[in-house]
Design an enzyme around this catalytic site. Structure first.
Site, PDB file in Angstrom:
ATOM      1  N   LEU A 174       0.798  -1.265   0.075  1.00  0.00           N
ATOM      2  CA  LEU A 174       0.156   0.093   0.245  1.00  0.00           C
ATOM      3  C   LEU A 174       1.030   0.775  -0.136  1.00  0.00           C
ATOM      4  CD1 LEU A 174      -2.939   1.425   0.031  1.00  0.00           C
ATOM      5  CD2 LEU A 174      -2.277   1.497   2.761  1.00  0.00           C
ATOM      6  N   TRP A 231       8.261   0.092   1.790  1.00  0.00           N
ATOM      7  CA  TRP A 231       8.330  -0.318   2.856  1.00  0.00           C
ATOM      8  C   TRP A 231       7.730  -1.584   2.874  1.00  0.00           C
ATOM      9  CZ3 TRP A 231      12.252   1.651   5.755  1.00  0.00           C
ATOM     10  CH2 TRP A 231      12.998   3.133   5.615  1.00  0.00           C
ATOM     11  N   GLU A 242       1.474   0.628  10.649  1.00  0.00           N
ATOM     12  CA  GLU A 242      -0.072   0.568  10.558  1.00  0.00           C
ATOM     13  C   GLU A 242      -0.726   1.490  11.221  1.00  0.00           C
ATOM     14  OE1 GLU A 242      -2.005  -2.138   9.695  1.00  0.00           O
ATOM     15  OE2 GLU A 242      -0.619  -3.871   9.202  1.00  0.00           O
TER      16      GLU A 242
HETATM   17  P1  TGC Z   1     -11.082   8.458   4.743  1.00  0.00           P
HETATM   18  O1  TGC Z   1     -11.954   9.312   4.115  1.00  0.00           O
HETATM   19  O2  TGC Z   1     -11.019   8.613   6.144  1.00  0.00           O
HETATM   20  O3  TGC Z   1     -11.412   7.303   4.141  1.00  0.00           O
HETATM   21  C1  TGC Z   1     -11.605   6.215   3.029  1.00  0.00           C
HETATM   22  C2  TGC Z   1     -12.350   5.832   2.961  1.00  0.00           C
HETATM   23  O4  TGC Z   1     -11.806   4.764   3.319  1.00  0.00           O
HETATM   24  C3  TGC Z   1     -12.774   4.338   4.896  1.00  0.00           C
HETATM   25  N1  TGC Z   1     -11.888   3.431   6.428  1.00  0.00           N
HETATM   26  C4  TGC Z   1     -11.885   3.115   6.917  1.00  0.00           C
HETATM   27  N2  TGC Z   1     -12.350   1.211   6.452  1.00  0.00           N
HETATM   28  C5  TGC Z   1     -12.612   0.262   6.988  1.00  0.00           C
HETATM   29  N3  TGC Z   1     -11.329   0.773   8.200  1.00  0.00           N
HETATM   30  C6  TGC Z   1     -10.679   2.006   8.766  1.00  0.00           C
HETATM   31  N4  TGC Z   1      -9.845   1.875   9.620  1.00  0.00           N
HETATM   32  C7  TGC Z   1     -11.469   3.165   7.864  1.00  0.00           C
HETATM   33  N5  TGC Z   1     -10.162   4.095   7.814  1.00  0.00           N
HETATM   34  C8  TGC Z   1     -11.019   4.560   6.787  1.00  0.00           C
HETATM   35  C9  TGC Z   1     -13.651   5.027   5.183  1.00  0.00           C
HETATM   36  O5  TGC Z   1     -14.959   5.419   5.329  1.00  0.00           O
HETATM   37  C10 TGC Z   1     -14.192   5.995   3.253  1.00  0.00           C
HETATM   38  O6  TGC Z   1     -15.242   4.479   3.219  1.00  0.00           O
HETATM   39  P2  TGC Z   1     -15.834   5.456   2.194  1.00  0.00           P
HETATM   40  O7  TGC Z   1     -16.617   4.316   1.301  1.00  0.00           O
HETATM   41  O8  TGC Z   1     -16.562   6.611   2.637  1.00  0.00           O
HETATM   42  O9  TGC Z   1     -15.475   6.324   0.899  1.00  0.00           O
HETATM   43  O10 TGC Z   1      -9.380   8.256   4.306  1.00  0.00           O
HETATM   44  P3  TGC Z   1      -8.298   9.111   4.342  1.00  0.00           P
HETATM   45  O11 TGC Z   1      -7.800   9.203   3.078  1.00  0.00           O
HETATM   46  O12 TGC Z   1      -9.124  10.714   4.839  1.00  0.00           O
HETATM   47  O13 TGC Z   1      -7.432   8.318   5.645  1.00  0.00           O
HETATM   48  C11 TGC Z   1      -7.652   8.232   6.676  1.00  0.00           C
HETATM   49  C12 TGC Z   1      -6.163   8.238   7.417  1.00  0.00           C
HETATM   50  C13 TGC Z   1      -5.022   8.956   7.687  1.00  0.00           C
HETATM   51  C14 TGC Z   1      -6.984   7.523   8.964  1.00  0.00           C
HETATM   52  C15 TGC Z   1      -5.803   6.753   6.932  1.00  0.00           C
HETATM   53  O14 TGC Z   1      -5.454   6.968   5.114  1.00  0.00           O
HETATM   54  C16 TGC Z   1      -4.710   6.013   7.516  1.00  0.00           C
HETATM   55  O15 TGC Z   1      -4.863   4.678   8.017  1.00  0.00           O
HETATM   56  N6  TGC Z   1      -3.488   6.236   7.238  1.00  0.00           N
HETATM   57  C17 TGC Z   1      -2.324   5.271   7.962  1.00  0.00           C
HETATM   58  C18 TGC Z   1      -1.870   4.449   6.827  1.00  0.00           C
HETATM   59  C19 TGC Z   1      -1.355   3.328   7.528  1.00  0.00           C
HETATM   60  O16 TGC Z   1      -1.948   2.792   8.467  1.00  0.00           O
HETATM   61  N7  TGC Z   1      -0.238   2.265   6.373  1.00  0.00           N
HETATM   62  C20 TGC Z   1      -0.382   1.091   6.937  1.00  0.00           C
HETATM   63  C21 TGC Z   1       0.420   0.555   5.514  1.00  0.00           C
HETATM   64  S1  TGC Z   1       0.328  -1.183   5.911  1.00  0.00           S
HETATM   65  C22 TGC Z   1       1.633  -1.909   7.087  1.00  0.00           C
HETATM   66  O17 TGC Z   1       1.999  -0.362   6.908  1.00  0.00           O
HETATM   67  C23 TGC Z   1       2.114  -2.842   7.337  1.00  0.00           C
HETATM   68  S2  TGC Z   1       3.307  -3.210   8.672  1.00  0.00           S
HETATM   69  C24 TGC Z   1       3.624  -5.171   8.843  1.00  0.00           C
HETATM   70  C25 TGC Z   1       4.323  -5.782   9.925  1.00  0.00           C
HETATM   71  O18 TGC Z   1       4.854  -5.391   9.670  1.00  0.00           O
HETATM   72  O19 TGC Z   1       3.520  -5.885  10.490  1.00  0.00           O
HETATM   73  P1  FAD Z   2       5.370   9.847   7.101  1.00  0.00           P
HETATM   74  O1  FAD Z   2       3.703   9.091   6.669  1.00  0.00           O
HETATM   75  O2  FAD Z   2       6.361  10.835   6.123  1.00  0.00           O
HETATM   76  O3  FAD Z   2       5.464  10.082   8.294  1.00  0.00           O
HETATM   77  C1  FAD Z   2       6.196  11.354   8.677  1.00  0.00           C
HETATM   78  C2  FAD Z   2       5.760  11.839   9.721  1.00  0.00           C
HETATM   79  O4  FAD Z   2       4.595  12.584   9.889  1.00  0.00           O
HETATM   80  C3  FAD Z   2       5.117  10.835  11.087  1.00  0.00           C
HETATM   81  O5  FAD Z   2       5.259  11.143  12.813  1.00  0.00           O
HETATM   82  C4  FAD Z   2       3.684  11.078  10.991  1.00  0.00           C
HETATM   83  O6  FAD Z   2       2.901  10.917  12.014  1.00  0.00           O
HETATM   84  C5  FAD Z   2       3.493  12.875  10.464  1.00  0.00           C
HETATM   85  N1  FAD Z   2       2.064  12.401   9.831  1.00  0.00           N
HETATM   86  C6  FAD Z   2       1.860  12.291   8.775  1.00  0.00           C
HETATM   87  N2  FAD Z   2       0.733  13.088   7.990  1.00  0.00           N
HETATM   88  C7  FAD Z   2       0.435  13.440   9.685  1.00  0.00           C
HETATM   89  C8  FAD Z   2      -0.464  14.039   9.840  1.00  0.00           C
HETATM   90  N3  FAD Z   2      -1.729  14.879   8.762  1.00  0.00           N
HETATM   91  N4  FAD Z   2      -0.908  15.357  11.363  1.00  0.00           N
HETATM   92  C9  FAD Z   2       0.281  14.712  11.794  1.00  0.00           C
HETATM   93  N5  FAD Z   2       1.180  14.257  11.506  1.00  0.00           N
HETATM   94  C10 FAD Z   2       1.540  13.069  10.220  1.00  0.00           C
HETATM   95  N6  FAD Z   2       3.397  -0.524   4.535  1.00  0.00           N
HETATM   96  C11 FAD Z   2       2.982  -1.365   3.778  1.00  0.00           C
HETATM   97  O7  FAD Z   2       1.819  -0.674   3.050  1.00  0.00           O
HETATM   98  N7  FAD Z   2       2.844  -2.709   3.442  1.00  0.00           N
HETATM   99  C12 FAD Z   2       3.535  -3.604   4.468  1.00  0.00           C
HETATM  100  O8  FAD Z   2       3.816  -4.317   4.848  1.00  0.00           O
HETATM  101  C13 FAD Z   2       4.425  -2.193   5.425  1.00  0.00           C
HETATM  102  N8  FAD Z   2       5.665  -2.727   6.007  1.00  0.00           N
HETATM  103  C14 FAD Z   2       6.617  -2.277   6.612  1.00  0.00           C
HETATM  104  C15 FAD Z   2       7.122  -2.214   7.361  1.00  0.00           C
HETATM  105  C16 FAD Z   2       8.431  -1.466   8.234  1.00  0.00           C
HETATM  106  C17 FAD Z   2       9.572  -2.112   9.314  1.00  0.00           C
HETATM  107  C18 FAD Z   2       8.068   0.174   7.857  1.00  0.00           C
HETATM  108  C19 FAD Z   2       9.643   0.845   8.562  1.00  0.00           C
HETATM  109  C20 FAD Z   2       6.657  -0.069   7.483  1.00  0.00           C
HETATM  110  C21 FAD Z   2       6.195  -0.458   6.719  1.00  0.00           C
HETATM  111  N9  FAD Z   2       4.902  -0.211   6.259  1.00  0.00           N
HETATM  112  C22 FAD Z   2       4.403  -0.925   5.830  1.00  0.00           C
HETATM  113  C23 FAD Z   2       5.139   1.049   5.965  1.00  0.00           C
HETATM  114  C24 FAD Z   2       4.524   2.148   7.084  1.00  0.00           C
HETATM  115  O9  FAD Z   2       3.149   1.385   7.138  1.00  0.00           O
HETATM  116  C25 FAD Z   2       4.653   3.495   7.075  1.00  0.00           C
HETATM  117  O10 FAD Z   2       6.135   4.084   7.119  1.00  0.00           O
HETATM  118  C26 FAD Z   2       3.611   4.602   7.132  1.00  0.00           C
HETATM  119  O11 FAD Z   2       2.529   4.270   7.031  1.00  0.00           O
HETATM  120  C27 FAD Z   2       4.121   6.222   8.223  1.00  0.00           C
HETATM  121  O12 FAD Z   2       4.455   5.937   6.648  1.00  0.00           O
HETATM  122  P2  FAD Z   2       6.016   7.194   6.355  1.00  0.00           P
HETATM  123  O13 FAD Z   2       6.892   6.300   6.692  1.00  0.00           O
HETATM  124  O14 FAD Z   2       5.986   7.621   4.795  1.00  0.00           O
HETATM  125  O15 FAD Z   2       6.066   8.557   7.026  1.00  0.00           O
END
Ligand code: TGC
Ligand code: FAD
Length: 395
Positions: free
Chosen positions: A141, A172, A373
């Protein structure tokens, strides 16, 4: 009533009788995971961490124990309750966050995305092999310029006759460099869509990231897509819009809020054991009031995290768990575990900076766990949005 000196508690969660809140089956699953890791992982973790190695040969054993996609049903998945899945994550992360990460990504991101949004053919092709640990999945993602804000993603897929042409990059990505299949999220004219991209597809390549100071016993990679041609049958047919990948994150975040407790518990166990035998000023350091205050505060914090996690697990089992509740659990429990790991390191003194003891390794791992996450800030704002009705993600 007098209180004679007793041996230290080996499990700080025992003080709250947490085991009494679990069913016999849940306790058995937790015990089985702990036993597998005691034998097959714990003795080797310092070496894996030091040498940036993920123990790939452990994957089929995790599958055999039913840990891969364990809370999913059918297609070879174990179909356990949410609590059991959480407890398995707890034990995995007590060993090392890298092992819990693997199970999170395989089960909650790769398998869940196929299980929830895939076609019957996609499920039959991938889920049994992923559940058995015969294949590895990843979930793309994040991009280099779009982490917290995946809505801005540039990776895109355009129709070309009956096929799709995929271009872009993901950054990442856990397990990317060793995955047999990648779930890839891309922008299309119809909105965000998910695609299954098998390893070896022409134009798809990966590059591992080697200079990590955190999660070293885990593979993290970049994914590159250069005119990758995919049939429409590679698209996840039920996934429409960003809510599809965000719903997968809910699953993985749930595992993390339990997993972090494991890292905290293991750190606390190391500190308790060390404090019992380390003598300064002619007495064990566990007898000093300042050490006891640290231990007591950490035990309260860990117990609170566990009670929160169990409450959220029961909500998940009832089918009512909401994203902002998951944010509360992930934010609180990872933050608490990181504070515990750091404080435990202080109790270990100089010895605490070596790989002989786990707290500093857990503290380093939890830096990544705090960020992936959803960062701590993103979860804070998610809770803020639920409280105020106002989204503060954008200025
Ligand atoms: P927003 O306008 O709030 O929502 C867009 C659409 O998504 C729905 N939605 C959700 N649905 C299910 N669960 C949730 N937690 C949801 N949050 C939002 C929402 O209802 C809407 O649906 P629809 O039908 O109305 O279109 O979206 P936004 O662009 O304002 O974003 C909100 C925000 C910042 C919370 C979201 O972008 C976010 O969670 N950002 C963080 C990204 C993140 O966590 N990335 C993780 C990547 S994967 C990873 O890190 C794996 S590490 C794994 C490992 O090694 O363990
Ligand atoms: P940024 O989004 O650039 O954030 C930098 C700083 O700005 C943070 O402190 C953040 O909180 C802050 N910030 C950003 N936006 C705001 C806001 N609106 N208000 C206040 N503060 C804000 N992703 C996947 O898709 N799949 C994976 O399997 C996966 N595995 C990962 C494994 C590791 C070890 C790591 C480190 C990351 C992984 N990720 C994965 C990515 C991970 O989800 C992102 O690193 C994370 O979502 C943060 O994104 P970024 O690193 O680009 O930081």
């Amino acid at each position: 009533m007098s209180h004679p000196a007793a041996a230290p508690l080996t499990d700080p969660l025992a003080i709250l009788d947490i085991a009494g809140l679990l069913s016999e089956e849940e306790r058995d699953i937790q015990q089985a995971v702990a036993e597998l890791l005691a034998d097959r992982a714990r003795p080797h973790i310092p070496d894996w961490f030091e040498n940036h190695t993920f123990p790939r040969d452990l994957v089929p054993e995790l599958g055999k124990l039913g840990l891969l996609g364990m809370h999913l049903t059918g297609y070879g998945c174990a179909g356990t309750d949410a609590t059991s899945y959480g407890l398995a994550c707890l034990e995995l992360e007590a060993a090392d966050s890298g092992l819990r990460s693997f199970v999170s990504v395989q089960g909650s991101l790769s398998m869940f995305s196929i299980w929830r949004y895939g076609s019957e053919d996609q499920k039959r092709e991938w889920l049994p092999r992923l559940a058995a640990g015969e294949a590895i999945g990843c979930f793309g993602l994040t991009e280099s310029d779009f982490g917290s804000n995946p809505a801005g993603m540039r990776t895109h897929a355009v129709r070309d006759g009956k096929d799709w042409i995929l271009n872009g990059e993901k950054m990442w990505i856990t397990d990317g460099g060793m995955a047999d299949v990648a779930t890839v999220w891309a922008r299309t004219d119809e909105g965000v869509r998910g695609f299954l991209v098998p390893r070896g597809t022409p134009g798809f390549s990966t590059r591992d990231i080697h200079n990590k100071l955190s999660l070293r016993a885990s593979v993290t990679s970049e994914l590159m897509f250069d005119d990758v041609r995919l049939p429409d049958s590679a698209r996840l047919p039920e996934a429409e819009g960003l809510r599809a990948p965000l719903s997968c994150l809910d699953e993985a975040r749930f595992g993390i809020l339990f997993g972090a407790i494991g890292a905290g518990r293991d750190s606390l166990q190391a500190a308790l054991s060390y404090a019992d035998t380390r003598v300064q000023f002619d007495r064990p350091i566990s007898g000093f009031q300042l050490t006891q205050k640290k231990l007591a505060d950490m035990t309260i914090s860990l117990g609170n995290s566990m009670l929160l996690a169990l409450h959220l697990a029961r909500l998940k089992e009832a089918g009512t768990l909401r994203p902002e509740q998951i944010s509360m659990g992930k934010l609180n429990n990872v933050r608490a575990a990181a504070a515990i790991a750091h404080e435990c390191r202080t109790i270990l003194g100089g010895s605490g900076i070596t790989d002989e003891y786990s707290p500093l390794r857990h503290a380093l791992n939890l830096e990544a766990v705090m960020t992936y996450e959803g960062t701590a800030e993103i979860h804070t704002l998610t809770i803020g949005r639920a409280l105020t009705g106002r989204a503060a993600f954008q200025g």
